[in-house]
Design a protein around this motif. Structure first.
Motif, PDB file in Angstrom:
ATOM      1  N   ILE A  79      18.169  30.468   1.135  1.00 25.82           N
ATOM      2  CA  ILE A  79      19.605  30.435   0.842  1.00 25.82           C
ATOM      3  C   ILE A  79      19.734  30.117  -0.639  1.00 25.82           C
ATOM      4  O   ILE A  79      19.624  28.969  -1.063  1.00 25.82           O
ATOM      5  N   ALA A 134      26.139  22.438   9.032  1.00 27.34           N
ATOM      6  CA  ALA A 134      26.461  23.869   8.983  1.00 27.34           C
ATOM      7  C   ALA A 134      27.556  24.168   9.989  1.00 27.34           C
ATOM      8  O   ALA A 134      27.409  23.868  11.184  1.00 27.34           O
ATOM      9  N   THR A 194      28.876  24.770   0.175  1.00 29.33           N
ATOM     10  CA  THR A 194      28.456  26.072  -0.362  1.00 29.33           C
ATOM     11  C   THR A 194      28.542  27.128   0.730  1.00 29.33           C
ATOM     12  O   THR A 194      28.480  26.806   1.929  1.00 29.33           O
ATOM     13  N   SER A 195      28.703  28.403   0.307  1.00 28.87           N
ATOM     14  CA  SER A 195      28.748  29.520   1.254  1.00 28.87           C
ATOM     15  C   SER A 195      28.541  30.823   0.497  1.00 28.87           C
ATOM     16  O   SER A 195      28.791  30.895  -0.714  1.00 28.87           O
ATOM     17  N   LYS A 196      28.073  31.819   1.239  1.00 26.23           N
ATOM     18  CA  LYS A 196      27.992  33.155   0.654  1.00 26.23           C
ATOM     19  C   LYS A 196      29.375  33.779   0.633  1.00 26.23           C
ATOM     20  O   LYS A 196      30.286  33.375   1.356  1.00 26.23           O
ATOM     21  N   CYS A 236      21.613  22.204   2.498  1.00 25.94           N
ATOM     22  CA  CYS A 236      21.229  23.424   3.198  1.00 25.94           C
ATOM     23  C   CYS A 236      19.933  23.175   3.966  1.00 25.94           C
ATOM     24  O   CYS A 236      19.169  22.250   3.636  1.00 25.94           O
ATOM     25  N   TYR A 267      28.087  25.429   4.484  1.00 23.50           N
ATOM     26  CA  TYR A 267      27.097  24.342   4.495  1.00 23.50           C
ATOM     27  C   TYR A 267      27.665  23.147   3.719  1.00 23.50           C
ATOM     28  O   TYR A 267      27.962  23.259   2.516  1.00 23.50           O
ATOM     29  N   TYR A 295      22.326  17.965   6.010  1.00 23.37           N
ATOM     30  CA  TYR A 295      23.316  19.028   5.862  1.00 23.37           C
ATOM     31  C   TYR A 295      24.082  19.167   7.168  1.00 23.37           C
ATOM     32  O   TYR A 295      23.644  18.744   8.241  1.00 23.37           O
ATOM     33  N   GLU A 318      22.118  30.006  -2.647  1.00 19.82           N
ATOM     34  CA  GLU A 318      23.239  29.172  -3.074  1.00 19.82           C
ATOM     35  C   GLU A 318      22.877  27.687  -3.064  1.00 19.82           C
ATOM     36  O   GLU A 318      23.566  26.874  -3.661  1.00 19.82           O
ATOM     37  N   CYS A 319      21.808  27.311  -2.359  1.00 24.32           N
ATOM     38  CA  CYS A 319      21.427  25.898  -2.284  1.00 24.32           C
ATOM     39  C   CYS A 319      20.366  25.528  -3.310  1.00 24.32           C
ATOM     40  O   CYS A 319      19.949  24.376  -3.372  1.00 24.32           O
TER      41      CYS A 319
END
Length: 953
Positions: free
Chosen positions: A145, A25, A52-54, A139, A135, A23, A147-148
């Motif tokens: 996390i 970041a 991906t991200s929040k 991740c 990311y 990954y 989202e991962c």
């Protein structure tokens, strides 16, 4: 002006995501109400997380990922998916692709490869703000996390030109841990590998790949396996036949796993197996106005290439092709041993001047070899140069010259000169490689052949049979590499090999012993992806290829068959049909010069006898086996093809099939009869027959025993079917009546009778099966004979059976079968060899397939004579007088028939001449009518010639 002799390009630093746990970041820019990210990627994988991200200041997040080679974006809140849009297609092709993702307030968009047509847009019910980390590719494994937590895993491939908020990311700073963080990345290098270059998929297989491996799509190639190496079709019609297949169209692959592809043929499965290969011109073709300056040349194209045909011909035991040349003042040679006027060309592209039925290099036709030409001064009928139709026709059978690919005709330019030719399909019989075998008689004996050295893939297939518990089938050694296939134990076969990275093994375990002296099939294959082993129809066992092995086999010694170079653990038994990469090894020729090894292996019926059905007997042949259907009611290569054999029975006719002769019992009177005839004691019978009659009472079938037990099937006086079983000599018979309707109505009646111990099942005309129970016993002891029609010997039978036997049976019996015995077939077709006695007037008929009316007329016009047995000496004198009258009437009828035939032939000849003369003036309207006219003329010529010979006689 101000010139710098350099070109300042922006430095491109690619990044390689080496595994699914890699990954990258990167921090986001906080406080902005829009997000803009762009990057380029390349991969072979269809799935993988790209980004991906929040969602800043909100719960949930977004995913940008690959799915089935397409870019998808998914926004979600806890328990609810807000959006899912897709763009692009086929993005896992290993090329660089660009992705631009933007989100502003409640609107998102994605563009692939800067192509507006490959873009997607959507509105969402929330606003997105930047600020949380992004990311790329995956991740961190630590931390929660959500989202991962995806099902498609991390990204494997390369990225470059990453930009966040229109600002390029400095990957060198990332590498120096100044900016962002990462795991399992390779920076400043794109380490993607094209695993389909070179393409290791064989036979046109389509290569695809992922990050770690490649895959072959073998659909519509005719091959299977990890690299599309092994053929799915058999190499010959012979191989299909010995899988139990019947006549029909089949694809064959004449060189197995070699470079030649499969092609369609017709397999004619008779006692011998014929392969029929068609070409594009099978019509009878007329030729006129051809000379040396302007020859008539015709080319023949087959349903297979010449290489495929050559492989098929090489495998065959015999090949032939019929070539017919019809001629009228059209010569093949201008004089004996002179220049040819017509010729043909075969597979070797050489001119051939011998014709059908002759031999190479003799420049003759069949009649020249036989000394039967119409002009003894010439070697071909056509060379007599007569002004009438004749022909030179026969089969070409020299394999090296077949098939015919071209015919050239030059002598049809003189007045009244013409010719016609017809070339039949290529016919090939048998497969000499399928039964090619050797018997290994000592543990130290072996055969040796050239090696596998340098092969990309190696496949071996063969059949074996043995009674030994272990032994090496074959071994091939190199300096470091080796392959070996061995019977390790009675129920275990091992394929072991080493391709430079240590020994490996593939094992197949059988639930039954393999040393049962039956033929067993073994197939082993090693290619760049895997090694596999299959034994008979057991599930295939496979082993992935170890990494870092040799791509090509490096074996530089001889291939040892039936043993090893060290002369240890040799094989005792038979090996046949040994194929290496589709190439057949001639075991028999090598065995002829090798001590301890003999060519050929007997005993094929022990393995293939179960292919002979319905009472057919397996007969051993040097090359294989055949099914003898003599005593079966069925025909065909496996005695499975039904054939309606029918016969008409006159007054007093008797057909008796003897199971045992009584004198054998008398000769062995000291033996207990029940033990002596144990093999002829039945506790079940399967009987089928059809009949047609108008007479009652009638005896249809009678089975007798040496113990006064019997079975009789009769028609009672009112036409009911009655089955009478007497299985105990001290009790009255069990009687079972079928009272459906009168079965003596002249219609064909079908009857099936099955007994299983005391249970009796009867089916009439495919109606519902009826069930009865016997009380007189369950064993039919020491059966003696089966009689159709009248019982002529003294028999202890009941009164009803005796009444039915008073006139026996008059009418038609068809398709009679008692277990696996077919008495009608034996009496009509094998009377000299079968244990059958025929008395009275009995003849074969088609009465079992005609309608009632047709049958009646057929029956009344037959002249019945004794088929195979002696005439009953008890015939009354009146019958002899009627017989004499019948003979006189028959002679008169024959004379009238001959006179009518002569008149008809004369009229036909006259009409044919008239038709021919009209056709000559009008000309042919199309190719079909031309061929018909030519056939009519040839037929007329043949008829005229035959009439001339008859007149002379």
């Amino acid at each position: 002006g101000n010139i710098s002799f350099s070109c300042l390009e922006p430095q491109v630093v690619p990044v390689t995501f080496l595994s699914s746990s890699s990954y990258l970041a990167l921090p986001g820019t906080s406080g902005q109400d829009e997000v803009f990210i762009s990057f380029q990627f390349r991969t072979w994988n269809k799935e993988g997380l790209l980004l991906t991200s929040k969602l800043h200041q909100a719960s949930g997040g977004f995913l940008l990922y690959l799915s089935d080679g397409k870019v998808k974006i998914s926004l979600h809140k806890p328990g609810k998916a807000l959006s899912d849009i897709t763009a692009g297609a086929g993005l896992n092709n290993g090329q660089w692709h660009s992705v631009s993702f933007s989100a502003k307030r409640n609107h998102i968009s994605i563009i692939v490869d800067n192509d507006v047509t490959s873009s997607a847009h959507a509105s969402i019910p929330l606003q997105i703000y930047s600020g949380d980390p992004f990311y790329f590719g995956g991740c961190p494994s630590s931390g929660n996390i959500s989202e991962c937590n995806t099902s498609f895993g991390g990204f494997q491939g390369c990225m470059r030109l990453i930009s966040i908020g229109n600002k390029a990311v400095d990957m060198i700073s990332v590498q120096q841990n100044v900016f962002g963080n990462f795991s399992d990345l390779q920076i400043d290098l794109c380490g993607i590998i094209d695993r389909c270059l070179p393409n290791y998929c064989e036979h046109g297989g389509e290569c695809s790949q992922s990050w770690n491996s490649f895959y072959c799509n073998c659909a519509n190639t005719g091959y299977k396996g990890a690299t599309c190496h092994y053929p799915i079709y058999e190499q010959s019609c012979e191989a299909y036949k010995h899988r139990g297949n019947t006549s029909g169209f089949y694809n064959i692959d004449s060189d197995g796993s070699g470079p030649l592809g499969p092609f369609l043929v017709y397999c004619n499965m008779t006692d011998m197996t014929w392969t029929i290969i068609q070409h594009n011109n099978t019509n009878l073709t007329r030729v006129k106005s051809a000379n040396r300056e302007n020859p008539h040349t015709v080319f023949f194209k087959y349903s297979a290439s010449l290489d495929q045909l050559q492989a098929t011909i090489n495998h065959a035991e015999h090949c032939e092709q019929e070539l017919a040349y019809h001629c009228k003042k059209s010569r093949l040679l201008d004089k004996p041993d002179g220049m040819p006027l017509s010729w043909w060309i075969g597979r070797t592209n050489e001119t051939q001047t011998y014709w059908g039925g002759s031999l190479p290099a003799v420049q003759k036709c069949a009649c020249g070899l036989e000394g039967s030409c119409i002009d003894s001064q010439h070697y071909c009928n056509c060379d007599a140069d007569r002004d009438e139709w004749t022909n030179d026709t026969g089969f070409l059978s020299y394999k090296e010259h077949l098939p015919v690919t071209e015919i050239v005709i030059t002598d049809t330019n003189r007045p009244n000169s013409e010719a016609a030719y017809k070339l039949g399909p290529l016919l090939c019989r048998g497969d000499r490689t399928f039964w090619n075998s050797a018997s290994f008689n000592t543990e130290t004996s072996y055969l040796h052949f050239p090696t596998f050295h340098g092969e990309l893939s190696a496949d071996v297939s063969f059949f074996f049979k043995t009674t030994a518990s272990s032994g090496v089938f074959l071994e091939n050694l190199g300096i470091q590499d080796f392959i070996r296939i061995e019977l390790y134990s009675p129920s275990e076969v091992i394929f072991s090999f080493d391709v430079g990275n240590g020994p490996s093994e593939v094992t197949v375990h059988s639930l039954t012993s393999l040393n049962d002296n039956q033929w067993h099939y073994v197939k082993a294959e090693r290619n760049i992806k895997e090694a596999s082993l299959q034994v008979d129809q057991l599930p295939q066992s496979s082993h992935s290829a170890p990494p870092d092995g040799h791509i090509r086999l490096q074996l530089n010694s001889q291939l040892f068959v039936g043993g090893t170079a060290s002369r240890q653990k040799g094989f005792l038994g038979c090996i046949r049909s040994l194929q290496l990469n589709g190439m057949a090894l001639d075991l028999e020729e090598r065995a002829k010069i090798t001590p301890g090894v003999e060519p050929g292996c007997p005993g094929h019926c022990s393995s293939y006898g179960n292919l002979c059905h319905n009472g057919g007997k397996c007969r051993e042949k040097y090359s294989g086996f055949s099914c003898d259907c003599t005593f079966s009611a069925y025909a065909g290569p496996f005695c499975k093809k039904g054939k309606h054999i029918s016969a008409y029975f006159g007054t007093g006719t008797s057909v008796t099939y003897n199971f045992q002769e009584y004198y054998t019992l008398a000769k062995n009177s000291s033996s207990h009869a029940s033990s002596f005839y144990a093999d002829m004691t039945l506790n079940r019978e399967a009987i089928t027959f059809a009949f047609r009659t108008t007479r009652t009472p009638s005896l249809l079938l009678y089975v007798s025993s040496f113990y006064k037990e019997y079975l009789s099937v009769i028609l009672t006086r009112n036409g009911d079917l009655q089955i009478r079983y007497k299985l105990d000599g001290h009790q009255n018979p069990d009687v079972f009546g079928i009272n459906i309707k009168s079965m003596a109505d002249g219609q064909l009646q079908h009857v099936k009778i099955n007994r299983e111990e005391e249970m009796l099942f009867v089916e009439v005309n495919q109606n519902e099966r009826m069930k009865f129970i016997l009380s007189s016993g369950t064993e039919f002891n020491a059966i003696k004979s089966l009689t159709l029609g009248k019982i002529l010997e003294n028999s202890d039978i009941d009164e009803e059976t005796m009444k039915a036997n008073s006139q026996g049976f008059i009418g038609c019996l068809s398709s009679v079968q008692f277990n696996h015995i077919a008495p009608l077939k034996a009496a009509l077709h094998h009377s000299s060899s079968a244990p059958v006695v025929v008395k009275g007037r009995f003849t074969e008929s088609n009465c079992g397939t005609l309608t009632g009316a047709d049958s009646t007329s057929s029956e009344t016009t037959h002249s019945f004579a004794d088929h195979s047995g002696p005439i009953d000496e008890g015939e009354p004198l009146a019958n002899a007088i009627r017989s004499d009258s019948a003979i006189i009437g028959g002679v008169i009828a024959v004379v009238i028939f001959i006179l009518l035939c002569i008149t008809a032939i004369a009229i036909r000849i006259y009409k044919q001449k008239s038709i021919y003369s009209k056709n000559e003036t009008k000309g042919s309207e199309n190719e079909d009518s031309a061929e018909s006219a030519l056939k009519s003329e040839l037929s007329m010529q043949n008829t005229a010639n035959e009439n001339q010979k008859e007149y002379f006689f």
